[in-house]
Design a protein around this motif. Structure first.
Motif, PDB file in Angstrom:
ATOM      1  N   VAL A   1      45.851  44.974  39.107  1.00  0.00           N
ATOM      2  CA  VAL A   1      45.874  43.574  39.550  1.00  0.00           C
ATOM      3  C   VAL A   1      45.051  42.708  38.603  1.00  0.00           C
ATOM      4  O   VAL A   1      45.449  41.590  38.240  1.00  0.00           O
ATOM      5  CB  VAL A   1      45.338  43.461  40.992  1.00  0.00           C
ATOM      6  CG1 VAL A   1      45.122  42.005  41.377  1.00  0.00           C
ATOM      7  CG2 VAL A   1      46.300  44.128  41.968  1.00  0.00           C
ATOM      8  N   GLN A   2      43.898  43.231  38.175  1.00  0.00           N
ATOM      9  CA  GLN A   2      43.046  42.429  37.302  1.00  0.00           C
ATOM     10  C   GLN A   2      43.720  42.133  35.964  1.00  0.00           C
ATOM     11  O   GLN A   2      43.607  41.022  35.435  1.00  0.00           O
ATOM     12  CB  GLN A   2      41.713  43.137  37.040  1.00  0.00           C
ATOM     13  CG  GLN A   2      40.825  42.306  36.124  1.00  0.00           C
ATOM     14  CD  GLN A   2      39.492  42.955  35.846  1.00  0.00           C
ATOM     15  OE1 GLN A   2      38.465  42.326  36.022  1.00  0.00           O
ATOM     16  NE2 GLN A   2      39.490  44.183  35.397  1.00  0.00           N
ATOM     17  N   ILE A   3      44.439  43.101  35.405  1.00  0.00           N
ATOM     18  CA  ILE A   3      45.131  42.857  34.134  1.00  0.00           C
ATOM     19  C   ILE A   3      46.064  41.655  34.267  1.00  0.00           C
ATOM     20  O   ILE A   3      46.068  40.751  33.419  1.00  0.00           O
ATOM     21  CB  ILE A   3      45.920  44.113  33.707  1.00  0.00           C
ATOM     22  CG1 ILE A   3      44.963  45.204  33.225  1.00  0.00           C
ATOM     23  CG2 ILE A   3      46.928  43.769  32.603  1.00  0.00           C
ATOM     24  CD1 ILE A   3      45.658  46.499  32.850  1.00  0.00           C
ATOM     25  N   LEU A   4      46.848  41.613  35.338  1.00  0.00           N
ATOM     26  CA  LEU A   4      47.809  40.522  35.523  1.00  0.00           C
ATOM     27  C   LEU A   4      47.108  39.205  35.832  1.00  0.00           C
ATOM     28  O   LEU A   4      47.503  38.141  35.334  1.00  0.00           O
ATOM     29  CB  LEU A   4      48.783  40.888  36.644  1.00  0.00           C
ATOM     30  CG  LEU A   4      49.638  42.135  36.372  1.00  0.00           C
ATOM     31  CD1 LEU A   4      50.416  42.540  37.620  1.00  0.00           C
ATOM     32  CD2 LEU A   4      50.594  41.897  35.213  1.00  0.00           C
TER      33      LEU A   4
ATOM     34  N   VAL B   1      38.471  41.519  44.038  1.00  0.00           N
ATOM     35  CA  VAL B   1      39.074  42.621  43.301  1.00  0.00           C
ATOM     36  C   VAL B   1      38.003  43.489  42.650  1.00  0.00           C
ATOM     37  O   VAL B   1      38.163  44.718  42.540  1.00  0.00           O
ATOM     38  CB  VAL B   1      40.086  42.086  42.256  1.00  0.00           C
ATOM     39  CG1 VAL B   1      39.402  41.514  41.024  1.00  0.00           C
ATOM     40  CG2 VAL B   1      41.069  43.180  41.850  1.00  0.00           C
ATOM     41  N   THR B   2      36.883  42.875  42.239  1.00  0.00           N
ATOM     42  CA  THR B   2      35.782  43.657  41.665  1.00  0.00           C
ATOM     43  C   THR B   2      35.193  44.594  42.708  1.00  0.00           C
ATOM     44  O   THR B   2      34.971  45.786  42.451  1.00  0.00           O
ATOM     45  CB  THR B   2      34.688  42.729  41.125  1.00  0.00           C
ATOM     46  OG1 THR B   2      35.241  41.825  40.166  1.00  0.00           O
ATOM     47  CG2 THR B   2      33.574  43.533  40.458  1.00  0.00           C
ATOM     48  N   GLY B   3      34.932  44.075  43.890  1.00  0.00           N
ATOM     49  CA  GLY B   3      34.370  44.903  44.952  1.00  0.00           C
ATOM     50  C   GLY B   3      35.305  46.010  45.375  1.00  0.00           C
ATOM     51  O   GLY B   3      34.875  47.151  45.603  1.00  0.00           O
ATOM     52  N   LEU B   4      36.599  45.715  45.461  1.00  0.00           N
ATOM     53  CA  LEU B   4      37.569  46.749  45.827  1.00  0.00           C
ATOM     54  C   LEU B   4      37.617  47.854  44.785  1.00  0.00           C
ATOM     55  O   LEU B   4      37.680  49.040  45.116  1.00  0.00           O
ATOM     56  CB  LEU B   4      38.959  46.124  45.992  1.00  0.00           C
ATOM     57  CG  LEU B   4      39.193  45.327  47.276  1.00  0.00           C
ATOM     58  CD1 LEU B   4      40.494  44.546  47.193  1.00  0.00           C
ATOM     59  CD2 LEU B   4      39.212  46.256  48.491  1.00  0.00           C
TER      60      LEU B   4
ATOM     61  N   LEU C   1      50.231  39.295  42.494  1.00  0.00           N
ATOM     62  CA  LEU C   1      50.202  39.152  43.950  1.00  0.00           C
ATOM     63  C   LEU C   1      50.986  40.275  44.625  1.00  0.00           C
ATOM     64  O   LEU C   1      50.529  40.866  45.620  1.00  0.00           O
ATOM     65  CB  LEU C   1      50.781  37.788  44.337  1.00  0.00           C
ATOM     66  CG  LEU C   1      50.919  37.474  45.825  1.00  0.00           C
ATOM     67  CD1 LEU C   1      49.566  37.520  46.517  1.00  0.00           C
ATOM     68  CD2 LEU C   1      51.565  36.096  46.018  1.00  0.00           C
ATOM     69  N   ALA C   2      52.147  40.593  44.090  1.00  0.00           N
ATOM     70  CA  ALA C   2      52.964  41.655  44.680  1.00  0.00           C
ATOM     71  C   ALA C   2      52.276  43.017  44.566  1.00  0.00           C
ATOM     72  O   ALA C   2      52.283  43.820  45.508  1.00  0.00           O
ATOM     73  CB  ALA C   2      54.330  41.697  43.989  1.00  0.00           C
ATOM     74  N   LEU C   3      51.653  43.284  43.415  1.00  0.00           N
ATOM     75  CA  LEU C   3      50.953  44.556  43.229  1.00  0.00           C
ATOM     76  C   LEU C   3      49.767  44.669  44.184  1.00  0.00           C
ATOM     77  O   LEU C   3      49.540  45.731  44.785  1.00  0.00           O
ATOM     78  CB  LEU C   3      50.475  44.681  41.784  1.00  0.00           C
ATOM     79  CG  LEU C   3      49.681  45.950  41.439  1.00  0.00           C
ATOM     80  CD1 LEU C   3      50.517  47.192  41.709  1.00  0.00           C
ATOM     81  CD2 LEU C   3      49.208  45.914  39.990  1.00  0.00           C
ATOM     82  N   ALA C   4      49.015  43.586  44.348  1.00  0.00           N
ATOM     83  CA  ALA C   4      47.876  43.612  45.270  1.00  0.00           C
ATOM     84  C   ALA C   4      48.335  43.866  46.696  1.00  0.00           C
ATOM     85  O   ALA C   4      47.730  44.662  47.432  1.00  0.00           O
ATOM     86  CB  ALA C   4      47.111  42.290  45.187  1.00  0.00           C
TER      87      ALA C   4
END
Length: 467
Positions: free
Chosen positions: A250-253, A357-360, A433-436
């Protein structure tokens, strides 16, 4: 400071080119020489931080980065500046690779950890967003040398504070996991990947695909070695964590979208709206201000109330909406009506999504792997940013050149190229968004591996606590 130096040179490029006599393609290496070692070394130095101690790696990286900044500031030739920028990238990797692991160790309690990650994310986002403004301001007020020399007092204060404040940690020892052949394979693969991405716009498709194939071969060789090595550099069990793997994807996108907005947005403001260097930097100031206010004031409380998954999805929806608005950027546009509203949406979305996303990502990691996971997470940031820049700027330039060949006016052709870039950026945001939504949904915790029940259970219990 380390994130800021990745893009502070953008506005100062014409002055550097005029002073040192860079050619057009050669000038790109002022940026690339920093990004390639920064992105390529993160995984290696993250693991070495686990082995020799994260405080040692952090303070050593600060010293290297600060000394390299001075060398950049006094550079009088092209070769000296490029070499110093590469040394800067090495120092930046040494600090960035271990900082998340240090935060996890310092703040093990989930609520306090969420606050710490919010502050960390706010500082990083401010560094990235302020780079454009400070680069223009320092270059116009003094000269380009000061965009690097300003790091000297900051670096010295940070180094002294780190020595005084951070508790010492011994690390596991170099004898426990220093797989140097594996390190050579993965570092070469990462550097070649970043090199292929950041230079894609200046090469033909055939050369880029060849570099990508060699990089993939190195990654495959590294993976095979890690599966068999007695003391692997990268424990492949890391990727059993759905949270870590999904959050990095997710972070890459997400970072590809945000970097594309920052770079292409600055070009739109300059080349279509006609703003100068300092005014372009000033136009971006609302972004770091809003990001800082939201991250420090609301992010941790919002994540604590709604959970990181919901906050991440909401942030990605805002990012998608902001890019969609930018995709209509007109030739006769206005900053107030056509740039500022989507910029505020993007900033609010990033302020929500980045800490979540960092915490996850880090919540599913064992303490002994925190430095390595931190290096991996920062690596995907660099890869995502480089990928976004390469794809969006190449598409924009190709569309503009095609329209110019058909007789379109320069400004109209340029604006159309940027609209295409923003449209593709919207698609990248939708993919994130879809990947997350699919990969990070709570309640899909896998069963522990039979061979490692205690370690897997510890990682998952921490993940559940953070969720």
């Amino acid at each position: 400071m380390t994130i800021l130096d990745g893009n502070i040179v953008t506005v100062a490029m014409p002055a550097i080119q005029s002073d040192l006599g860079f050619s057009g393609p050669g000038l790109a290496w002022v940026v690339n020489a920093y990004l390639i070692p920064f992105g390529g070394l993160l995984l290696l130095v993250g693991r070495l931080g686990d082995l020799v101690g994260r405080k040692r790696m952090f303070t050593a990286g600060l010293a290297v980065f600060t000394a390299a900044s001075v060398l950049c500031g006094v550079a009088t030739s092209q070769g000296m500046l490029i070499a110093a920028r590469a040394l800067q990238g090495m120092g930046g990797a040494m600090t960035a690779a271990v900082v998340l692991g240090m935060l996890i160790a310092l703040f093990p309690e989930p609520r306090e950890q969420a606050k710490a990650i919010a502050v960390f994310s706010a500082v990083g986002a401010a560094g990235g967003a302020l780079g454009t403004f400070l680069g223009g301001a320092l270059t116009q007020a003094l000269n380009w040398h000061w965009i690097f020399l300003i790091n000297l007092p900051i670096g010295v204060v940070a180094w002294l504070a780190a020595l005084r404040v951070l508790a010492p940690d011994r690390g596991a020892g170099l004898g426990k996991g220093a797989d140097y052949p594996g390190a050579a394979l993965v570092t070469g693969a990462l550097m070649l990947t970043v090199y292929a991405i950041v230079g894609a716009a200046d090469r033909g498709l055939g050369v880029t695909l060849l570099l990508a194939a060699v990089s993939l071969a190195l990654f495959v060789s590294f993976t095979l070695r890690q599966a068999r090595a007695e003391r692997p550099l990268l424990r492949l069990r890391l990727f059993r964590s759905r949270l870590l793997t999904g959050a990095n994807g997710v972070q890459i996108l997400m970072i590809a979208t945000m970097f594309g907005f920052q770079y292409v947005g600055a070009l739109y403001i300059q080349r279509v709206l006609g703003y100068g260097e300092l005014m372009t930097g000033t136009a971006f100031l609302p972004a770091p201000i809003l990001i800082g206010v939201l991250m420090l004031g609301l992010s941790a409380r919002t994540i604590g109330h709604f959970g990181p998954y919901r906050v991440l999805l909401a942030g990605l929806v805002l990012i998608t909406a902001g890019m969609a608005l930018l995709s209509r950027a007109p030739v006769e546009g206005s900053y107030v009506t056509d740039v500022l509203p989507p910029m505020l949406l993007l900033s609010a979305g990033f302020a929500a999504a980045m800490p979540a996303v960092t915490g996850l990502a880090m919540s599913g990691v064992l303490e002994e792997d925190a430095g390595l996971a931190s290096g991996l997470f920062n690596t995907t940031q660099v890869v995502g940013g480089s990928l976004g820049l390469a794809v969006l700027t190449t598409l924009a330039a190709s569309r503009t050149d095609g329209l110019l060949g058909q007789g379109e006016p320069l400004v109209a052709a340029t604006a159309d190229g940027y609209r295409l870039a923003f449209t593709v950026g919207t698609g990248i945001a939708v993919a994130g968004l879809a990947l997350a939504a699919a990969a990070l949904r709570p309640g899909r915790t896998p069963s522990p591996e039979p061979s490692e029940p205690a370690e897997s259970g510890a990682g998952e219990s921490r993940a559940e606590a953070y969720r």
